[in-house]
Design a protein around this motif. Structure first.
Motif, PDB file in Angstrom:
ATOM      1  N   ALA A   1       0.845  -1.194   0.000  1.00  0.00           N
ATOM      2  CA  ALA A   1       0.000   0.000   0.000  1.00  0.00           C
ATOM      3  C   ALA A   1       0.879   1.241   0.000  1.00  0.00           C
ATOM      4  N   HIS A   2       0.293   2.378  -0.388  1.00  0.00           N
ATOM      5  CA  HIS A   2       1.057   3.598  -0.630  1.00  0.00           C
ATOM      6  C   HIS A   2       0.124   4.790  -0.430  1.00  0.00           C
ATOM      7  N   SER A   3       0.540   5.753   0.382  1.00  0.00           N
ATOM      8  CA  SER A   3      -0.218   6.991   0.576  1.00  0.00           C
ATOM      9  C   SER A   3       0.727   8.173   0.405  1.00  0.00           C
ATOM     10  N   GLU A   4       0.244   9.226  -0.262  1.00  0.00           N
ATOM     11  CA  GLU A   4       1.125  10.362  -0.559  1.00  0.00           C
ATOM     12  C   GLU A   4       0.334  11.663  -0.603  1.00  0.00           C
ATOM     13  N   HIS A   5       0.944  12.717  -0.061  1.00  0.00           N
ATOM     14  CA  HIS A   5       0.428  14.084  -0.190  1.00  0.00           C
ATOM     15  C   HIS A   5       1.576  15.018  -0.559  1.00  0.00           C
ATOM     16  N   THR A   6       1.236  16.066  -1.291  1.00  0.00           N
ATOM     17  CA  THR A   6       2.161  17.181  -1.461  1.00  0.00           C
ATOM     18  C   THR A   6       1.883  18.189  -0.359  1.00  0.00           C
ATOM     19  N   VAL A   7       2.944  18.608   0.315  1.00  0.00           N
ATOM     20  CA  VAL A   7       2.840  19.459   1.502  1.00  0.00           C
ATOM     21  C   VAL A   7       3.719  20.692   1.308  1.00  0.00           C
ATOM     22  N   ALA A   8       3.173  21.843   1.635  1.00  0.00           N
ATOM     23  CA  ALA A   8       3.954  23.081   1.620  1.00  0.00           C
ATOM     24  C   ALA A   8       4.387  23.417   3.042  1.00  0.00           C
ATOM     25  N   ILE A   9       5.656  23.780   3.189  1.00  0.00           N
ATOM     26  CA  ILE A   9       6.140  24.280   4.482  1.00  0.00           C
ATOM     27  C   ILE A   9       5.828  25.776   4.534  1.00  0.00           C
ATOM     28  N   THR A  10       5.092  26.187   5.533  1.00  0.00           N
ATOM     29  CA  THR A  10       4.747  27.597   5.700  1.00  0.00           C
ATOM     30  C   THR A  10       5.186  28.073   7.078  1.00  0.00           C
ATOM     31  N   GLU A  11       5.129  29.380   7.282  1.00  0.00           N
ATOM     32  CA  GLU A  11       5.471  29.932   8.595  1.00  0.00           C
ATOM     33  C   GLU A  11       4.582  29.362   9.691  1.00  0.00           C
ATOM     34  N   GLN A  12       3.347  29.024   9.321  1.00  0.00           N
ATOM     35  CA  GLN A  12       2.381  28.505  10.296  1.00  0.00           C
ATOM     36  C   GLN A  12       2.453  26.996  10.468  1.00  0.00           C
ATOM     37  N   GLY A  13       3.251  26.337   9.639  1.00  0.00           N
ATOM     38  CA  GLY A  13       3.342  24.886   9.717  1.00  0.00           C
ATOM     39  C   GLY A  13       3.050  24.250   8.380  1.00  0.00           C
ATOM     40  N   PRO A  14       2.937  22.922   8.340  1.00  0.00           N
ATOM     41  CA  PRO A  14       2.704  22.231   7.072  1.00  0.00           C
ATOM     42  C   PRO A  14       1.284  22.458   6.561  1.00  0.00           C
ATOM     43  N   GLU A  15       1.164  22.636   5.239  1.00  0.00           N
ATOM     44  CA  GLU A  15      -0.134  22.797   4.592  1.00  0.00           C
ATOM     45  C   GLU A  15      -0.272  21.702   3.530  1.00  0.00           C
ATOM     46  N   ILE A  16      -1.277  20.852   3.673  1.00  0.00           N
ATOM     47  CA  ILE A  16      -1.504  19.782   2.706  1.00  0.00           C
ATOM     48  C   ILE A  16      -2.197  20.378   1.486  1.00  0.00           C
TER      49      ILE A  16
END
Length: 258
Positions: free
Chosen positions: A236-251
């Motif tokens: 099985a495999h799960s994946e998200h693209t995540v942005a690092i922001t000043e407030q924390g990770p954003e999916i």
């Protein structure tokens, strides 16, 4: 190359991420017992084209594949886990299917993967595999804080997988993403905290825990692309693209379909 996106590029990344997420959700909803993998590929192409976006896979030809890939989505069934090349196969009840999709829109790419069971038969081991990759992904995202390091993410992912008793392969893992699909830094699915590149706002990461039931060794199909468990066990495999922001990770790859 490691890219740091500005605010305009991050806004574009959000649109790319939403597109990827909604295509995957639509494909999941349309996939039933009897669906052909080539139909899934065709549906993905239609949705990508209608959005005016570009596939990251069609012309993809890395050193480890037998490229170009030539299809719009990766479709991995049961013991296949990565780079599943769509082919003439009709899904049957109980198949564990992973769809992995990367799309570029207005010059910024997003990448996501989902695993789910087709039909009514919900084998306990298959359900557990999917759930553990989702839990590991959640842990990795939570660790992706500005100022943290890549090793913190790897450690968080690996801790979930290994504690649950699954072997961890480090050949393939997460990666940076931006104007191209695959960039530095590499994000292994296990590692040591406090090590590696320090996370900065504007960095995009595709985090992707994946597991095989009883082995960490992969074998490659004759198609030169599809990677399977060496023992034939399920994956099985799960994946998200995540942005690092000043407030924390954003999916960025959460579906917004009703």
């Amino acid at each position: 190359m490691i890219e740091i996106l500005d605010s305009a590029q991050l806004a574009t990344a959000r649109r790319s991420g939403a597109l990827v997420a909604n295509i995957l959700q639509t494909l999941k909803n349309r996939t039933v017992v009897g669906t052909n993998l080539l139909d899934i590929d065709r549906w993905a192409q239609q949705m990508i084209d209608s959005a005016g976006a570009q596939s990251c896979y069609v012309d993809y030809a890395p050193s480890f594949g037998r490229g170009p890939f030539g299809h719009y989505i990766c479709t991995a069934v049961n013991d296949a886990v990565l780079h599943g090349l769509p082919h003439d196969y009709h899904l049957v009840d109980g198949d564990l299917l992973t769809l992995d999709l990367a799309v570029s829109q207005d010059g910024i790419a997003a990448d996501s993967a989902i695993s789910f069971i087709v039909g009514e038969t919900q084998a306990e081991q298959s359900v557990a595999l999917i759930e553990i990759t989702q839990q590991a992904l959640e842990a990795g995202i939570a660790a992706a804080q500005p100022g943290a390091r890549i090793g913190d993410i790897s450690f968080a992912i690996g801790s979930v997988l290994s504690t649950a008793g699954y072997p961890v392969n480090t050949e393939f893992g997460g990666h940076g993403i931006g104007s191209t699909m695959h960039q530095d830094p590499h994000v292994a699915n296990t590692g040591r905290p406090g090590r590696g590149y320090q996370l900065r706002p504007g960095l995009l990461l595709a985090l992707e825990p994946w597991v095989m039931l009883d082995t960490a060794r992969l074998v490659t199909d004759a198609d030169g692309w599809t990677l399977r468990s060496a023992t034939g066990c399920r994956t099985a495999h799960s994946e998200h693209t995540v942005a690092i922001t000043e407030q924390g990770p954003e999916i960025l790859t959460l579906p917004i379909l009703a």
